[in-house]
Design a protein around this motif. Structure first.
Motif: not given
Length: 545
Positions: A2-7, A51-57, A91-98, A410-413
């Motif tokens: 998944l790619l995710a925005g932040h807010a 994810a890096r290019d889109e600033s997404a988690a 990525t410089g972004q949040t990385v995780g597993g679900l 889902g692009r949030g902030d």
């Protein structure tokens, strides 16, 4: 994946998942070196670069056996510790597993600041507003004031209502009923948005209003009624237009939105908030057509479900682009642009009650997971004169700039309105700036809003049991762990409409032309992809978890 925005959210940060990247078995999902199966290095590399290019988690997703409890295996945890530090650096972004079961979800998040935290809750705003966590939630027994409704909703359901933050945009005839009943239901926090004051003609339709209220703000009356119905309720009144940055910030922090205003600008900004911050809502309206001879046409009420990733108000032709251009001007310019003086529309409290009740029933059943069909997103049209009740399925334009991953979904902030209109909003919220034209151009080029953060994602399958007309009426108002299901509909084109009352107004002619150009640019034929949206939160809706 998944790619995710932040807010930011009222209870903490949110991840807003907006796109699902599926792994093809035996090509992207291959025998593992440490476990049974693993994602191929090339798949991980491509997803991480995106994810890096889109600033997404970056969120890797899989499923486990089980029902209402889930946790990562030791193999899962070991793979996270081997791979996520490097992915976070790339990525410089949040990385995780679900990890999911049909009724539970858990997450392991490696945040961009170097910290690591578990995921508290996963929210799926579909027909039911599902909230999944690693193990079942607990709640204290409901108090005596809500004992009778807790016998239907359950103690957890009642506590869920108490923890929700709900917005009502428009506090007129329908909005005042919504506020009164939401307070009685036990909703914990209400955001009240309306800039208007009370007039004598409003009194028969505003709940618990009197002659002494004439000239007062509608937000003051709504707050008084809510406080009387529920002394413990938390109230956030905003006596501004909804596009004012302060109102938009509060709106983006909510869990649910009721749209009870019928202006094009209110529809646009609420629609944008729903899609950009993955906040479900309902649009409520009443239409009583009366012709010049005084003949009453087909009365109807409309209750339209607004879901992230589903066909939005733009896709369903429920926002007039030319009227939106006019609405975003200061009041004096709006009035000058309308050659036909405004005539108050007919309004009756009983019809308002019918529309409000339909919207509130949907909200309560969705919030507590009591709808039978999680995929029923149809609008409800009541026609009281013929006693008909019809359902209208929403339609979606592929690559819509609002409700698809190709747009603001889902692009949030990252697409927050506050930074685009820095100080441009007038103090009274009547316009974004005195200039009007420049601000409308900026509004058209940029998305909307600011603030929200519990993770979200758009996916056509993931948890739960596996087990559209062109013309719309009214004011407007299970997932599987493996494959993605996709239903395509016929292409649809967005049609811009000119201002039809007499000759085109010179004052806004340049805006009409620009607006039509924007509409045509976004109106290439598109196919449709059904999605449900999953939201992932750090903080739970229930206390103590």
């Amino acid at each position: 994946m998944l790619l995710a925005g932040h807010a930011e959210g009222a209870r903490g940060p949110r991840l807003l998942a907006y796109d699902l990247i599926t792994a093809t078995n035996d090509a992207d999902y291959i025998p593992g070196e440490y476990g049974h199966r693993a994602l191929a290095p090339s798949f991980v590399r491509d997803a991480a670069v995106r994810a890096r290019d889109e600033s997404a988690a970056y969120l890797a997703v899989h499923a486990h056996a089980g029902l209402d409890r889930v946790r990562f295996s030791s193999v899962d945890t070991a793979s996270h510790e081997r791979g996520y530090p490097a992915l976070r650096q790339i990525t410089g972004q949040t990385v995780g597993g679900l990890v999911f079961t049909p009724h539970a979800a858990a997450g392991d998040l490696w945040l961009a600041d170097g910290s690591r935290t578990p995921l508290t809750e996963t929210v799926i705003p579909g027909g039911n507003l599902l909230r999944l966590r690693p193990c079942p939630a607990t709640a204290t027994p409901a108090g005596p004031d809500h004992d009778r409704q807790a016998r239907l909703l359950g103690d957890v359901g009642q506590e869920t209502l108490n923890r929700l933050r709900v917005a009502v945009v428009g506090l007129g005839g329908v909005g005042s009923i919504l506020v009164e009943e939401l307070a009685c239901l036990g909703v914990g926090t209400l955001v009240l948005i309306d800039k208007d004051t009370i007039e004598a003609s409003n009194l028969p339709r505003l709940v618990a209003s009197g002659k002494d209220d004439i000239g007062r703000l509608k937000t003051d009356l709504a707050a008084r009624n809510a406080q009387r119905a529920n002394p413990r309720i938390r109230l956030i009144p905003k006596a501004t237009r909804v596009e004012h940055p302060e109102a938009l910030k509060e709106l983006a922090l909510c869990d649910w939105i009721f749209l009870a205003a019928d202006s094009a600008s209110a529809r646009h900004w609420v629609n944008a908030t729903v899609q950009q911050f993955l906040i479900p809502g309902v649009q409520v309206g009443v239409k009583i057509p009366v012709d010049s001879a005084g003949c009453v046409g087909q009365i109807h009420t409309a209750t339209r479900i607004m879901l992230p990733g589903d066909g939005c108000l733009w896709c369903n032709r429920l926002i007039d682009s030319t009227q939106l251009a006019i609405d975003m001007h200061p009041k004096a310019e709006r009035d000058a642009a309308r050659y036909v003086p405004g005539v108050p529309a007919p309004s009756v409290i009983t019809l308002n009650t019918l529309a409000a009740a339909e919207a509130l029933n949907h909200f309560v059943l969705a919030a507590t997971g009591l709808h039978h069909d999680d995929h029923d997103h149809a609008a409800v049209i009541h026609r009281p004169r013929t006693r008909q009740r019809d359902l209208q399925d929403p339609r979606q334009d592929v690559n819509c700039r609002w409700c698809t991953p190709a747009g603001r979904l889902g692009r949030g902030d990252a697409e927050g309105v506050a930074k685009h209109f820095d100080g441009a909003g007038a103090p009274d919220g009547r316009s974004l700036a005195d200039g009007g034209a420049a601000d409308y151009r900026r509004m058209s080029e940029v998305p909307v809003v600011s603030h929200w953060l519990i993770g979200a994602l758009t996916v056509r399958c993931l948890l739960l049991d596996p087990a559209v007309p062109d013309q719309r009426e009214g004011h407007g108002g299970g997932t599987e762990a493996a494959g993605i299901g996709c239903a395509q509909a016929a292409p649809a084109a967005v049609q811009g409409r000119r201002y039809r009352r007499g000759p085109r107004p010179r004052r806004v002619g340049h805006l009409v032309e620009r607006d039509l150009a924007l509409s045509r640019r976004c109106a290439r034929s598109r196919r449709r992809c059904w999605q449900c949206v999953v939201v992932v939160a750090y903080r739970s809706i229930h206390p103590g978890r």
